[in-house]
Design a protein around this motif. Structure first.
Motif, PDB file in Angstrom:
ATOM      1  N   UNK A 193      -8.804  24.278   8.990  1.00 49.37           N
ATOM      2  CA  UNK A 193      -7.860  25.280   9.493  1.00 49.37           C
ATOM      3  C   UNK A 193      -7.421  24.946  10.924  1.00 49.37           C
ATOM      4  N   UNK A 194      -8.391  24.532  11.739  1.00 52.46           N
ATOM      5  CA  UNK A 194      -8.059  24.189  13.134  1.00 52.46           C
ATOM      6  C   UNK A 194      -7.112  22.984  13.160  1.00 52.46           C
ATOM      7  N   UNK A 195      -7.454  21.982  12.344  1.00 51.97           N
ATOM      8  CA  UNK A 195      -6.614  20.781  12.276  1.00 51.97           C
ATOM      9  C   UNK A 195      -5.191  21.156  11.845  1.00 51.97           C
ATOM     10  N   UNK A 196      -5.105  22.054  10.857  1.00 50.52           N
ATOM     11  CA  UNK A 196      -3.792  22.484  10.360  1.00 50.52           C
ATOM     12  C   UNK A 196      -3.016  23.205  11.468  1.00 50.52           C
ATOM     13  N   UNK A 197      -3.722  24.090  12.177  1.00 53.10           N
ATOM     14  CA  UNK A 197      -3.085  24.835  13.270  1.00 53.10           C
ATOM     15  C   UNK A 197      -2.573  23.885  14.348  1.00 53.10           C
ATOM     16  N   UNK A 198      -3.399  22.896  14.684  1.00 49.59           N
ATOM     17  CA  UNK A 198      -2.996  21.925  15.712  1.00 49.59           C
ATOM     18  C   UNK A 198      -1.789  21.110  15.250  1.00 49.59           C
ATOM     19  N   UNK A 199      -1.806  20.732  13.982  1.00 50.77           N
ATOM     20  CA  UNK A 199      -0.687  19.937  13.455  1.00 50.77           C
ATOM     21  C   UNK A 199       0.618  20.748  13.452  1.00 50.77           C
ATOM     22  N   UNK A 200       0.478  22.046  13.206  1.00 49.21           N
ATOM     23  CA  UNK A 200       1.665  22.906  13.236  1.00 49.21           C
ATOM     24  C   UNK A 200       2.219  22.990  14.664  1.00 49.21           C
ATOM     25  N   UNK A 201       1.283  23.069  15.611  1.00 39.73           N
ATOM     26  CA  UNK A 201       1.694  23.254  17.012  1.00 39.73           C
ATOM     27  C   UNK A 201       2.169  21.960  17.656  1.00 39.73           C
ATOM     28  N   UNK A 202       1.502  20.858  17.310  1.00 38.06           N
ATOM     29  CA  UNK A 202       1.816  19.577  17.976  1.00 38.06           C
ATOM     30  C   UNK A 202       2.495  18.642  16.973  1.00 38.06           C
ATOM     31  N   UNK A 203       3.752  18.419  17.187  1.00 42.84           N
ATOM     32  CA  UNK A 203       4.560  17.603  16.272  1.00 42.84           C
ATOM     33  C   UNK A 203       4.016  16.172  16.197  1.00 42.84           C
ATOM     34  N   UNK A 204       3.624  15.640  17.340  1.00 41.09           N
ATOM     35  CA  UNK A 204       3.122  14.261  17.392  1.00 41.09           C
ATOM     36  C   UNK A 204       1.895  14.107  16.496  1.00 41.09           C
ATOM     37  N   UNK A 205       1.027  15.118  16.512  1.00 36.06           N
ATOM     38  CA  UNK A 205      -0.196  15.053  15.710  1.00 36.06           C
ATOM     39  C   UNK A 205       0.144  15.046  14.219  1.00 36.06           C
ATOM     40  N   UNK A 206       1.091  15.900  13.835  1.00 32.77           N
ATOM     41  CA  UNK A 206       1.439  15.958  12.414  1.00 32.77           C
ATOM     42  C   UNK A 206       2.187  14.693  11.980  1.00 32.77           C
ATOM     43  N   UNK A 207       2.704  13.946  12.921  1.00 36.38           N
ATOM     44  CA  UNK A 207       3.432  12.723  12.568  1.00 36.38           C
ATOM     45  C   UNK A 207       2.654  11.459  12.932  1.00 36.38           C
ATOM     46  N   UNK A 208       1.347  11.615  13.023  1.00 37.01           N
ATOM     47  CA  UNK A 208       0.481  10.472  13.318  1.00 37.01           C
ATOM     48  C   UNK A 208       0.721   9.294  12.356  1.00 37.01           C
ATOM     49  N   UNK A 209       0.739   9.534  11.035  1.00 36.85           N
ATOM     50  CA  UNK A 209       0.931   8.388  10.126  1.00 36.85           C
ATOM     51  C   UNK A 209       2.232   7.638  10.386  1.00 36.85           C
TER      52      UNK A 209
ATOM     53  N   UNK B 463       2.740  10.474  38.998  1.00 38.38           N
ATOM     54  CA  UNK B 463       2.251   9.266  38.302  1.00 38.38           C
ATOM     55  C   UNK B 463       0.933   9.583  37.593  1.00 38.38           C
ATOM     56  N   UNK B 464       0.075  10.316  38.309  1.00 35.34           N
ATOM     57  CA  UNK B 464      -1.215  10.676  37.701  1.00 35.34           C
ATOM     58  C   UNK B 464      -0.978  11.565  36.471  1.00 35.34           C
ATOM     59  N   UNK B 465      -0.039  12.488  36.616  1.00 30.18           N
ATOM     60  CA  UNK B 465       0.257  13.384  35.492  1.00 30.18           C
ATOM     61  C   UNK B 465       0.820  12.580  34.316  1.00 30.18           C
ATOM     62  N   UNK B 466       1.661  11.618  34.609  1.00 31.14           N
ATOM     63  CA  UNK B 466       2.229  10.778  33.543  1.00 31.14           C
ATOM     64  C   UNK B 466       1.128   9.984  32.849  1.00 31.14           C
ATOM     65  N   UNK B 467       0.141   9.548  33.643  1.00 33.51           N
ATOM     66  CA  UNK B 467      -1.004   8.812  33.094  1.00 33.51           C
ATOM     67  C   UNK B 467      -1.797   9.695  32.136  1.00 33.51           C
ATOM     68  N   UNK B 468      -2.030  10.951  32.548  1.00 27.81           N
ATOM     69  CA  UNK B 468      -2.744  11.916  31.698  1.00 27.81           C
ATOM     70  C   UNK B 468      -1.960  12.131  30.404  1.00 27.81           C
ATOM     71  N   UNK B 469      -0.663  12.303  30.543  1.00 30.66           N
ATOM     72  CA  UNK B 469       0.211  12.521  29.382  1.00 30.66           C
ATOM     73  C   UNK B 469       0.159  11.318  28.436  1.00 30.66           C
ATOM     74  N   UNK B 470       0.235  10.117  29.007  1.00 29.69           N
ATOM     75  CA  UNK B 470       0.208   8.904  28.181  1.00 29.69           C
ATOM     76  C   UNK B 470      -1.128   8.776  27.455  1.00 29.69           C
ATOM     77  N   UNK B 471      -2.226   9.089  28.149  1.00 27.98           N
ATOM     78  CA  UNK B 471      -3.548   9.003  27.515  1.00 27.98           C
ATOM     79  C   UNK B 471      -3.638   9.983  26.343  1.00 27.98           C
ATOM     80  N   UNK B 472      -3.150  11.206  26.567  1.00 27.33           N
ATOM     81  CA  UNK B 472      -3.201  12.220  25.499  1.00 27.33           C
ATOM     82  C   UNK B 472      -2.420  11.743  24.277  1.00 27.33           C
ATOM     83  N   UNK B 473      -1.260  11.193  24.520  1.00 24.68           N
ATOM     84  CA  UNK B 473      -0.433  10.720  23.406  1.00 24.68           C
ATOM     85  C   UNK B 473      -1.109   9.579  22.658  1.00 24.68           C
ATOM     86  N   UNK B 474      -1.646   8.636  23.415  1.00 23.62           N
ATOM     87  CA  UNK B 474      -2.246   7.463  22.776  1.00 23.62           C
ATOM     88  C   UNK B 474      -3.490   7.839  21.973  1.00 23.62           C
TER      89      UNK B 474
END
Lengths: 398, 491
Positions: A193-209, B463-474
């Motif tokens: 459920x948490x994973x589903x909620x996160x995927x709904x909220x975060x587009x990047x997470x739901x588009x990981x594949x 720059x530090x904030x961008x680094x945090x953002x990049x880490x989260x994304x990766x």
């Protein structure tokens, strides 16, 4: 001392971590907007070359909807592949061979015109997966006239299944289908459920594949080797290494890794998997059983609603395998499925005929070998040819 | 509860929020309860072990401190209690098997174990912290008065499972003078956690996949391939453990607590002694203070005793990592390398004293430093083969291929010596490793520059904030679906 809202906001805004989080949310929103408008990703692509991915790819590449679609787990899948390999007397590539030669030929012998029969049977397919495949892919101009669904108790009671949403079929189809009506009921654990909620909220997470696919594409464009991983090229990866890889990603199947040859008595001794099935049947989760029966019911309703003739086929098992189930369970399962089929206007064929299938037809206690596969489709075609609803559906024009 | 799990991602912010919104007097109890919940999330029964050892060592500390003439017996009892507990859980099978192989030639079999022993998580770390405590009290430090502080010292969840091994003299003052909430700590904590996750899930976990192929099936590869696997493991274990330490330090920082660093760019070490000043620092300093020095250290009557002390310290340090022969051999190997280094160092000094100072100048030159760094890295890598291989036979097979490059020197045609890795089509990590390993080596050197110039701290906030953002994304996008446990969790 009261701290003003402005002061808290000011303190938080002085944090680069908070600013970083803000940037992340902005990037995520930007990605959402860009992808919706520019279609940057292809949800049909998959970083895992799973059986559902291969089969869906094959189905979408069909020039027109086949007359018949086969659904089912490995029980139907091995009957199809092993049977065809034996009938055609050639090696069959399981991730590329979708049309059932046996069924097409045997039905042609019975009825004159040769129908097209596409197999969507996939190892591990649960009733919930069969329903999701039907509602996602067997629709519109790709809607078949008939669905033949091979089923056995194990397809409803898999005690290792955490939830309907945990299968690779669900995960793959969910990427381009709208499953919001079953999103909650298909999940069971808090983590899901948490994973589903996160995927709904975060587009990047739901588009990981999708993003992993892009990463693979990029890496292969840079890497000096391995460019032919998705092709039919001769794969030289040693089996021992692939075995390790498959432990981590068990659903991944290379382009020429799953092959089956014609039945050969000498090289295919009967494999006794009684211990495995004793375990499977010993711990039946009633919740899973009921949930899967409800998906089977949904499949039947869907077919009825769409005007697809559904035939549910009870798959052959060895008598020894049936005897491992709790007393009365097998009969109760059959009568439940048959009653459900009756209510929904679907056909029900019991192909577990003790007189038609002997031990020589089985690779193990549940899976048919090449000999059994040919026998199964021959008998099934005989039965179907006598079924008026089936023949009427098949001869109807779309 | 793993640091790289969704459960921890929920647990940590909840505990952090509860900690800071609560009145000061409730903060330590909150942290203590959270630490016990964290420990019980694995196997609840083992809470009795950590609680039992906490109570016993707390009282031992007082008895040692208060005894005028009987300090030593109390110390021996305390150290013995800790070591017996550790040995029971960690070495019972190893000792039984070793006994078995010793008495086998006499036609005897070792006694069958009457029950299964499960190794409690983190036992090697908190037992070492307890030993440090009782020994330091014996040496004159004041014992910890507050039981709650002592309990938190031993169970503090960010460092509970795999260190860093804390010193109570550093930790307790932070408990007595709790830090106030600061944005600086929040920022540093969050970026350390993200950096740790980046190292663990992106680098170490992906390399793990590659490494296990080579180490499980060395027979499939050439010597050249195996060098690549060995380099890959060197980076895997570094990024795995230093990633863990970053998350531990970052998590502690969110509560305003500072825990010691464990790594300082170890692969830039100029010699093996320097390596041990940079690798798993909290363990190497513990071994120095509580094993090497008590054995006599380097201030001994005879020179050979220094080598003996080095060997004993490193052999036991090796065994600390795991109850298996290859860990012992890994420790002995490092003991031998440290001994050789000492010989070399003494030789250099002798040469300098006798008018041959050009040797020292050459070694200390830029080229000399670069070559000795490269040499040290390869010595460490050879050690990693002993550490990673499941059995000594596998380690032997790999080392043989590494040194003799199998086909290269066996008179076979040169094409037979070509690497097998290029022919492996998938998974992706196999072809990608040719790009990944050089990048990792470069990044290790680059990190040295970044640390040296304090580049991150001096960077603008954006720059530090961008680094945090990049880490989260990766982390979000590229982490494997199934992240293996941290390597050091098994110790």
């Amino acid at each position: 001392m009261m701290v003003s809202k402005n002061s808290i906001l000011k303190t938080l805004l002085s944090s680069f971590a908070v600013l970083g989080l803000g940037m992340f949310l902005a990037v995520d929103a930007g990605f959402r907007i860009a992808d919706k408008n520019l279609h940057l990703t292809d949800p049909h692509n998959s970083p895992i070359r799973s059986l559902i991915w291969w089969t869906a790819k094959g189905y979408l590449a069909e020039p027109k909807a086949p007359d018949i679609v086969l659904l089912g787990s490995s029980l139907m899948m091995t009957a199809h592949h092993a049977g065809d390999a034996t009938k055609r007397n050639e090696i069959v590539n399981e991730v590329k061979h979708f049309h059932s030669t046996c069924m097409e030929d045997f039905l042609a012998q019975k009825g004159g015109q040769k129908p097209s029969a596409f197999s969507f049977a996939i190892a591990g397919q649960m009733a919930s997966d069969a329903y999701l495949i039907a509602r996602s892919l067997l629709v519109g101009d790709k809607q078949p006239k008939v669905i033949v669904y091979g089923i056995a108790p194990r397809d409803l009671i898999d005690n290792t299944l955490p939830s309907p949403a945990s299968t690779e079929t669900f995960r793959y189809l969910d990427r381009f289908s709208d499953f919001s009506d079953i999103a909650l009921s298909a999940r069971t654990s808090a983590n899901e459920f948490i994973q589903y909620g996160l995927e709904k909220a975060i587009y990047t997470l739901s588009h990981r594949p999708d993003l992993i696919c892009l990463q693979h594409k990029f890496a292969y464009s840079l890497a000096p080797f391995g460019k032919d991983a998705h092709t039919d090229a001769q794969i030289k990866t040693p089996f021992a290494l692939r075995a390790i890889a498959r432990m981590d990603v068990p659903d991944d199947n290379g382009a020429n890794e799953l092959r089956i040859g014609p039945y050969d008595k000498a090289t295919e001794p009967f494999r006794d998997n009684t211990t495995e099935y004793r375990h499977r049947y010993a711990y039946i989760k009633q919740k899973t059983y009921k949930s899967q029966l409800s998906y089977l019911n949904k499949l039947m309703s869907l077919c009825k609603q769409q005007g697809i003739q559904l035939v549910v086929v009870n798959m052959p098992l060895t008598p020894g395998n049936v005897s491992l189930m709790a007393p009365g369970f097998y009969d109760q399962y059959k009568s439940t499925v048959a009653a459900m089929a009756r209510e929904n206007g679907a056909g029900f064929l019991d192909m577990n005929k003790q007189d038609a299938f002997e031990q020589k037809h089985f690779a193990d206690t549940v899976h048919l070998n090449g000999l059994g596969g040919v026998q199964f489709f021959k008998l099934l075609s005989d039965e179907l040819a006598l079924d008026r609803s089936f023949t009427a559906a098949l001869s109807a024009t779309q | 509860m793993l640091f790289n799990s969704l459960t921890y991602a929920i647990f940590l912010p909840i505990v952090v929020a509860l900690y800071w919104v609560s009145p000061v007097k409730f903060r330590v109890p909150i942290l203590l309860i959270a630490s016990y919940v964290f420990y019980m999330s694995w196997r609840p029964i083992f809470i009795l072990l950590i609680l039992g050892l906490t109570v016993v060592n707390y009282f031992f500390g007082f008895y040692i401190s208060k005894s005028e003439n009987n300090k030593k017996p109390w110390l021996i009892a305390a150290v013995a209690t800790n070591l017996v507990t550790l040995c029971f859980f960690k070495y019972a099978y190893f000792l039984n098997d070793s006994l078995g192989s010793l008495i086998k030639p006499l036609g005897m079999a070792p006694p069958a174990m009457a029950f299964d022993i499960v190794l409690p998580l983190g036992i090697s770390f908190f037992v070492f912290e307890f030993i440090h405590y009782v020994v330091d009290v014996y040496r004159g430090s004041a014992p910890i008065k507050s039981f709650m502080a002592f309990a938190l010292f031993a169970s503090f969840f960010p460092t509970q499972i795999a260190g860093p091994i804390k010193r109570f003299q550093d930790f307790i003052p932070q408990f007595l003078n709790p830090a106030k909430f600061s944005i600086k700590d929040l920022d540093s904590g969050v970026s350390l956690i993200l950096m740790g996750l980046f190292k663990k899930v992106l680098i170490a976990d992906n390399l793990a996949f590659f490494v296990q192929g080579g180490f499980q099936h060395p027979e499939l590869f050439t010597g050249l391939d195996l060098w690549l696997f060995t380099y890959a493991f060197a980076f895997q274990i570094y990024f795995d453990f230093s990633g863990y330490t970053d998350i531990a330090r970052g998590s502690a920082m969110l509560f305003g607590y500072k825990v010691p660093i464990n790594f300082n760019l170890p692969y830039l070490a100029k010699n093996i002694a320097d390596f041990w000043h940079r690798w798993h620092i909290s363990l190497s300093t513990w071994l120095r203070d509580y094993l090497f020095i008590p054995l006599g250290g380097s201030r001994v009557s005879a020179k050979w005793k220094v080598y003996r002390n080095l060997m004993i310290t490193m052999a036991l340090g090796g065994l600390w990592h795991g109850a298996a022969g290859h860990f012992l051999v890994w420790g002995i190997f490092h003991g031998a390398m440290l001994g050789l280094h000492k010989l070399f160092k003494d030789g250099r000094e002798w040469l300098s004293d006798n008018g041959y100072s050009f040797v020292s100048s050459a070694v200390d030159s830029k080229l000399g430093t670069a070559l000795s760094t490269l040499f040290t890295f390869h010595v460490v890598c050879i050690g990693w083969v002993l550490f990673r291989a499941d059995t000594m036979a596998t380690a032997g097979e790999i080392l043989k291929k590494l040194f003799f490059m199998d086909t290269v020197f066996s008179g076979m045609p040169s094409y037979a010596a070509a690497m097998n890795l290029p022919s492996i089509n998938y998974p992706l990590i196999y072809p990608a490793v040719f790009l990944l390993l050089p990048l990792l080596a470069i990044s290790h050197v680059l990190m040295g520059y970044i640390d040296k110039t304090n580049w991150v701290a001096r960077s603008p906030k954006v720059i530090k904030a961008a680094w945090v953002c990049a880490l989260m994304l990766m982390i979000l996008v590229f982490s494997p679906d199934k992240s293996p446990k941290f390597i050091y969790f098994q110790f």
